[in-house]
Write a protein that holds these residues in place. Structure first.
Motif, PDB file in Angstrom:
ATOM      1  N   LEU A   1       6.748   5.070  12.696  1.00  0.00           N
ATOM      2  CA  LEU A   1       7.997   5.691  11.736  1.00  0.00           C
ATOM      3  C   LEU A   1       7.703   7.192  11.645  1.00  0.00           C
ATOM      4  N   THR A   2       8.581   7.945  12.280  1.00  0.00           N
ATOM      5  CA  THR A   2       8.672   9.127  12.464  1.00  0.00           C
ATOM      6  C   THR A   2       9.114  10.164  10.972  1.00  0.00           C
ATOM      7  N   GLY A   3       9.913   9.594  10.351  1.00  0.00           N
ATOM      8  CA  GLY A   3      10.255  10.130   9.077  1.00  0.00           C
ATOM      9  C   GLY A   3      11.197   8.993   8.570  1.00  0.00           C
ATOM     10  N   PHE A   4      11.720   9.519   7.424  1.00  0.00           N
ATOM     11  CA  PHE A   4      12.946   8.692   6.612  1.00  0.00           C
ATOM     12  C   PHE A   4      13.597   9.305   5.651  1.00  0.00           C
TER      13      PHE A   4
ATOM     14  N   ARG B   1      11.333  15.295   5.426  1.00  0.00           N
ATOM     15  CA  ARG B   1      11.629  16.565   5.785  1.00  0.00           C
ATOM     16  C   ARG B   1      11.941  17.563   4.509  1.00  0.00           C
ATOM     17  N   THR B   2      12.694  17.113   3.612  1.00  0.00           N
ATOM     18  CA  THR B   2      12.788  17.797   2.508  1.00  0.00           C
ATOM     19  C   THR B   2      11.865  17.800   1.745  1.00  0.00           C
ATOM     20  N   VAL B   3      10.805  16.581   1.485  1.00  0.00           N
ATOM     21  CA  VAL B   3       9.895  16.788   0.463  1.00  0.00           C
ATOM     22  C   VAL B   3       8.732  17.204   0.928  1.00  0.00           C
ATOM     23  N   LEU B   4       8.337  16.973   2.455  1.00  0.00           N
ATOM     24  CA  LEU B   4       7.020  17.454   2.891  1.00  0.00           C
ATOM     25  C   LEU B   4       7.116  18.263   3.823  1.00  0.00           C
ATOM     26  N   GLY B   5       8.341  18.500   4.600  1.00  0.00           N
ATOM     27  CA  GLY B   5       8.469  19.565   5.660  1.00  0.00           C
ATOM     28  C   GLY B   5       7.452  18.994   6.824  1.00  0.00           C
ATOM     29  N   SER B   6       6.650  20.118   7.249  1.00  0.00           N
ATOM     30  CA  SER B   6       5.740  19.856   8.277  1.00  0.00           C
ATOM     31  C   SER B   6       4.475  19.069   7.932  1.00  0.00           C
TER      32      SER B   6
ATOM     33  N   LEU C   1       0.636   8.476   3.000  1.00  0.00           N
ATOM     34  CA  LEU C   1       1.624   7.246   3.479  1.00  0.00           C
ATOM     35  C   LEU C   1       1.800   7.133   4.945  1.00  0.00           C
ATOM     36  N   TYR C   2       2.017   8.397   5.518  1.00  0.00           N
ATOM     37  CA  TYR C   2       1.889   8.404   6.985  1.00  0.00           C
ATOM     38  C   TYR C   2       0.831   7.953   7.663  1.00  0.00           C
TER      39      TYR C   2
ATOM     40  N   ARG D   1       0.657  -1.159   0.112  1.00  0.00           N
ATOM     41  CA  ARG D   1      -0.186   0.215   0.094  1.00  0.00           C
ATOM     42  C   ARG D   1       0.839   1.282   0.100  1.00  0.00           C
ATOM     43  N   GLY D   2       1.976   1.201   0.554  1.00  0.00           N
ATOM     44  CA  GLY D   2       2.967   2.403   0.565  1.00  0.00           C
ATOM     45  C   GLY D   2       3.685   2.672  -0.544  1.00  0.00           C
ATOM     46  N   VAL D   3       4.012   1.888  -1.185  1.00  0.00           N
ATOM     47  CA  VAL D   3       4.935   2.411  -2.493  1.00  0.00           C
ATOM     48  C   VAL D   3       4.301   3.263  -3.531  1.00  0.00           C
ATOM     49  N   PRO D   4       3.031   2.637  -3.637  1.00  0.00           N
ATOM     50  CA  PRO D   4       2.426   3.524  -4.797  1.00  0.00           C
ATOM     51  C   PRO D   4       2.050   4.981  -4.471  1.00  0.00           C
ATOM     52  N   ILE D   5       2.175   5.330  -3.060  1.00  0.00           N
ATOM     53  CA  ILE D   5       1.691   6.486  -2.629  1.00  0.00           C
ATOM     54  C   ILE D   5       3.024   7.445  -1.895  1.00  0.00           C
ATOM     55  N   ASP D   6       3.968   6.884  -2.103  1.00  0.00           N
ATOM     56  CA  ASP D   6       5.145   7.369  -1.325  1.00  0.00           C
ATOM     57  C   ASP D   6       5.533   8.555  -2.123  1.00  0.00           C
ATOM     58  N   PRO D   7       5.559   9.697  -1.653  1.00  0.00           N
ATOM     59  CA  PRO D   7       5.922  10.961  -2.353  1.00  0.00           C
ATOM     60  C   PRO D   7       7.561  11.116  -2.173  1.00  0.00           C
ATOM     61  N   VAL D   8       8.191  10.515  -1.123  1.00  0.00           N
ATOM     62  CA  VAL D   8       9.644  10.740  -1.008  1.00  0.00           C
ATOM     63  C   VAL D   8      10.337   9.762  -1.904  1.00  0.00           C
ATOM     64  N   LEU D   9       9.802   8.636  -2.191  1.00  0.00           N
ATOM     65  CA  LEU D   9      10.314   7.687  -3.236  1.00  0.00           C
ATOM     66  C   LEU D   9      10.189   8.241  -4.478  1.00  0.00           C
ATOM     67  N   ALA D  10       8.756   8.890  -4.824  1.00  0.00           N
ATOM     68  CA  ALA D  10       8.610   9.348  -5.967  1.00  0.00           C
ATOM     69  C   ALA D  10       9.467  10.555  -6.574  1.00  0.00           C
ATOM     70  N   GLU D  11       9.798  11.370  -5.453  1.00  0.00           N
ATOM     71  CA  GLU D  11      10.928  12.519  -5.557  1.00  0.00           C
ATOM     72  C   GLU D  11      12.092  12.023  -5.737  1.00  0.00           C
ATOM     73  N   MET D  12      12.721  10.897  -4.897  1.00  0.00           N
ATOM     74  CA  MET D  12      14.065  10.405  -5.233  1.00  0.00           C
ATOM     75  C   MET D  12      13.908   9.961  -6.814  1.00  0.00           C
TER      76      MET D  12
END
Length: 126
Positions: free
Chosen positions: A99-102, A77-82, A89-90, A56-67
């Motif tokens: 998971l508090t961040g990655f 932090r760099t993709v989503l900030g606060s 995903l969270y 469920r996570g990979v398709p909606i992961d904005p951090v992975l998509a940006e990478m």
């Protein structure tokens, strides 16, 4: 992953990274030619997290998509900030398991992204 030897090797590498980092979890995934997940492991999180992230996570992961798009290391932090705790995903996967961040670091084979190394925080100090 079809190759149990490779899967075992990835688990050893991810475990070594975790042992040498100040993080709560690490993940190591390889991509196929289309940059889709071809297999990997997550160490330091329950197996249920790994299943939920892969399903469920990979398709909606904005951090992975940006990478994947930028080819650069990125993080929640760099993709989503606060906005991390408000993202899908969270709310659907990561928050349920603490998971508090990655960070997501691209792995290259030549000029091609061939995988990702995740460094996951499980408390606010990491």
């Amino acid at each position: 992953m079809n190759d149990p030897g490779l899967s075992s090797d990835l688990a050893v590498i991810a475990g070594e990274v975790l042992a040498r980092s100040a993080m709560g979890s690490t993940g190591l995934y390889l991509f196929d030619e289309d940059r889709a997940f071809a297999g990997g492991v997550i160490v330091g999180m329950p197996p249920e997290f790994t299943l939920e992230y892969e399903r469920r996570g990979v398709p909606i992961d904005p951090v992975l998509a940006e990478m994947r798009d930028s080819g650069r290391p990125v993080s929640t932090r760099t993709v989503l900030g606060s906005g991390w705790e408000r993202c899908q995903l969270y709310r659907r996967v990561s928050g349920r398991f603490g998971l508090t961040g990655f960070a997501a670091l691209p792995l290259y084979r030549g000029a091609r992204i061939s995988g990702v190394l995740y460094l996951g925080a499980t408390d606010r100090e990491q």
